[in-house]
Design an enzyme around this catalytic site. Structure first.
Site, mmCIF file in Angstrom:
data_model
loop_
_atom_site.group_PDB
_atom_site.id
_atom_site.type_symbol
_atom_site.label_atom_id
_atom_site.label_comp_id
_atom_site.label_asym_id
_atom_site.label_seq_id
_atom_site.Cartn_x
_atom_site.Cartn_y
_atom_site.Cartn_z
ATOM 1 N N SER A 146 -1.289 8.993 -18.390
ATOM 2 C CA SER A 146 -1.087 9.297 -20.142
ATOM 3 C C SER A 146 -0.930 8.114 -20.474
ATOM 4 O O SER A 146 -1.156 7.109 -20.824
ATOM 5 C CB SER A 146 -0.897 10.837 -19.790
ATOM 6 O OG SER A 146 -0.456 10.868 -20.947
ATOM 7 N N ASP A 305 -3.702 8.215 -27.547
ATOM 8 C CA ASP A 305 -2.660 7.638 -26.315
ATOM 9 C C ASP A 305 -3.992 7.243 -25.086
ATOM 10 O O ASP A 305 -5.607 7.368 -25.732
ATOM 11 C CB ASP A 305 -1.990 8.634 -25.831
ATOM 12 C CG ASP A 305 -2.114 9.620 -24.565
ATOM 13 O OD1 ASP A 305 -3.878 10.022 -25.422
ATOM 14 O OD2 ASP A 305 -1.381 9.999 -24.113
ATOM 15 N N ASP A 307 -5.306 8.152 -22.492
ATOM 16 C CA ASP A 307 -6.686 8.871 -22.286
ATOM 17 C C ASP A 307 -6.934 10.378 -22.599
ATOM 18 O O ASP A 307 -7.320 11.054 -23.352
ATOM 19 C CB ASP A 307 -6.045 9.984 -20.858
ATOM 20 C CG ASP A 307 -5.561 11.081 -20.848
ATOM 21 O OD1 ASP A 307 -4.325 10.368 -22.064
ATOM 22 O OD2 ASP A 307 -4.721 11.467 -20.478
ATOM 23 N N ASP A 309 -5.548 12.490 -24.523
ATOM 24 C CA ASP A 309 -4.871 13.548 -24.840
ATOM 25 C C ASP A 309 -4.358 14.083 -25.937
ATOM 26 O O ASP A 309 -3.344 15.172 -26.445
ATOM 27 C CB ASP A 309 -4.985 14.253 -23.342
ATOM 28 C CG ASP A 309 -3.870 13.965 -22.489
ATOM 29 O OD1 ASP A 309 -2.892 12.608 -23.093
ATOM 30 O OD2 ASP A 309 -3.323 14.177 -21.664
#
Length: 580
Positions: A146, A305, A307, A309
């Site tokens: 993340s 960010d 990834d 999400d």
């Protein structure tokens, strides 16, 4: 250094199964027993969030060997339930070793006779969630840490419903992992052989198109983007991550033709070279975006960010200053926008519900109440929001409308079961265009929201400690808070304590105890005597970190800020004494 740590270190150092680079890295720490202990005192924890840790050699690190071990455990679980024929979907982000870890994962599943659908390049985590459902796969894995620093990576596991693996199933995977006595005996198949046998299938465009098509159905006011979008400028930064293509595509396809991308942060960069920390929760991550916005006279900045999400928002106020919105503020703006617009159109269902986590702003409750919508609270972690969608919408008789958490995660729709910064970016842009049509900025909309419902603000403080010693200190601090039943933090008096590990709420003045009606979790939540304010202490489940959350409400913004500072100062005085 324990005997087991020492023995495991020597096994890795002397066994040629481990590659030369790994053994060279371990050779360099041969005279550092503390480092050896930290790397080998356990296997990296596997929980409902999968794995997350520092990249490096050792059982307590992210590397191809711990990834293989986790993949073998998951493969054994899938085979045990007879779901091998449905396959597994694998995605990854732009981090160090992400493509390599994804390929190793696919090779293990192929070696176990399970078809692996492997994305052809980096993709957002929410698209992985979508793909599991779209392809009717048994599970999914995304390689990501993340918004953690570049030194970290992770291995997140998703169930057949597209949500993060529930506790019961993750425990079963862990049981299979723990049965692996020799890490060198994990089953592997060569990539070329696996592709030839149809056990690795490369996927991409078809899933992208299906995902984007579904996202467009979630526009609240489709005409707004088409009418305003041609001239409405947006600055977007993917922070070197996987959001670059899908976010720009969805914004373009719904009508936003003037999206300016921060060129220095457009392309994948495993070291996140332009930021200290690739986290859209931090204003520093938007430094380049703000410079571009100033030069181009732009009111709205969106950043996702690595990834994709989580999403952060920067809005320009009446004084021309760029202000970062908190996750709570963005979430409440979206909640108010979605509910108010659906009500105005006569599309607000009577059985609708929204979901937030226990550490997310109490302002959401007031907004839901205003529109007669049920609000459900869950433990921290978006997986619990996904579970409510499955329980109440998919298998129940209610209609999911929106869910969010304070840590910049939002979700509309039910075809993804985790926070989705692609759909959130679309809705944020549409919402900003809607207010623009009324000669308002998002910042103006936020001020209007606070004037309507009251001045509610939040804060958060986190402490990251080091290694095994850090984990032990945090554990000891939580134990002392429980044992001593601390109900006064400096001059801040507590009215009630919710101990989610015990599963009970304790009211101090009456001695009344009642169930929290939520799963057990290592969280202490303190309600304050004014009946409007609270703070919460929660250790991280994936790293040696402890977080303290706060929320206060008052009659004006200055009064609320003063109250928040008072609560923070007194609480931290107690917590810091326990940690340091």
């Amino acid at each position: 250094m324990s005997i087991s740590s020492s023995a495991m270190y020597k096994f890795w150092l002397g066994n040629e199964y481990f590659d030369e680079q790994t053994r060279e890295e371990l050779q360099k720490i041969k005279d550092d027993p503390k480092e050896i202990e930290d790397r080998f005192y356990k296997y990296l924890d596997f929980g409902t969030g999968g794995l997350r840790g520092l990249i490096g050699a050792g059982t307590n690190r992210m590397n191809i060997y711990t990834v293989r071990r986790a993949s073998q455990g998951l493969a054994d679980f899938i085979n045990s339930i007879g779901a091998a024929d449905r396959g597994i979907v694998i995605a990854y982000d732009s981090r160090n070793m992400s493509p390599e870890f994804a390929l190793e994962t696919a090779k293990v599943f192929a070696g176990n006779g399970i078809k692996a659908y492997l994305f052809d390049e980096l993709r957002p985590t929410p698209e992985l969630s979508f793909a599991v459902r779209h392809l009717k796969a048994a599970a999914g894995v995304v390689i990501t840490a993340s918004h953690n620093p570049k030194e970290y990576n992770g291995y997140k596991v998703y169930g057949e419903d597209g949500g993060q693996l529930p506790l019961e199933e993750s425990n079963k995977v862990l049981e299979f992992m723990n049965k692996i006595e020799d890490i060198t005996c994990v089953k592997l198949m060569d990539k070329d052989e696996a592709i030839e046998k149809g056990l690795i299938k490369i996927i991409g465009k078809e899933v992208d198109d299906a995902y984007i098509s579904k996202l467009k159905t979630l526009c609240v006011n489709p005409d707004i983007a088409r009418s305003v979008g041609e001239n409405f400028k947006i600055v977007y930064t993917p922070l070197h991550g996987s959001g670059n293509k899908p976010v720009r595509r969805i914004l373009d396809e719904i009508g936003f033709k003037n999206v300016l991308v921060v060129k220095e942060q457009e392309l994948p960069d495993k070291n996140f070279s332009t930021v200290a920390y690739p986290n859209p929760e931090e204003k520093e991550a938007f430094t380049l975006a703000i410079e571009l916005a100033k030069a181009e006279n732009v009111d709205l900045i969106i950043g996702t960010d690595p990834d994709c999400d989580r999403v952060g928002v920067v809005a320009r106020n009446r004084d021309g200053e760029y202000v970062t919105l908190t996750g709570n503020q963005t979430g409440c703006l979206l909640l108010e926008y979605i509910l108010s617009q659906k009500k105005a159109k006569g599309e607000l269902p009577q059985n609708g519900f929204v979901v937030k986590t226990i550490v997310t702003t109490e302002l959401a409750k007031q907004i839901a109440k205003e529109y007669g919508v049920e609000l459900i609270e869950v433990l921290t972690g978006f997986k619990f929001i996904g579970e409510q969608i499955k329980l109440l919408d998919e298998n129940g008789d209610k209609k999911y409308l929106f869910g969010f958490e304070e840590s910049y995660g939002y979700l509309a729709g039910t075809f993804v079961r985790d926070k989705d910064a692609v759909v959130a970016s679309m809705l944020i842009a549409e919402m900003a265009a809607y207010y623009k049509s009324k000669n308002m900025s998002l910042y103006d909309a936020l001020m209007e929201l606070l004037n309507k419902y009251g001045y509610t603000i939040e804060g958060i403080k986190s402490y990251t400690l080091k290694g095994k010693e850090g984990v032990d200190k945090i554990k000891d601090a939580m134990e002392k808070l429980r044992k001593d039943e601390i109900t006064k933090f400096g001059t801040v008096q507590v009215a009630a304590v919710r101990d989610y590990q015990k599963g009970e709420r304790y009211e101090i003045s009456t001695g009344k105890r009642e169930s929290t009606n939520l799963p057990k979790s290592d969280v202490l939540y303190y309600e304050l005597q004014d009946g409007k304010s609270w703070f919460c202490i929660r250790p991280s489940g994936t790293e040696p970190k402890i977080k303290i959350y706060y929320g206060v409400t008052d009659n004006g913004i200055d009064e609320a800020k003063a109250k928040l500072e008072h609560v923070q100062t007194n609480v931290l005085g107690v917590v810091e004494n326990l940690l340091f």
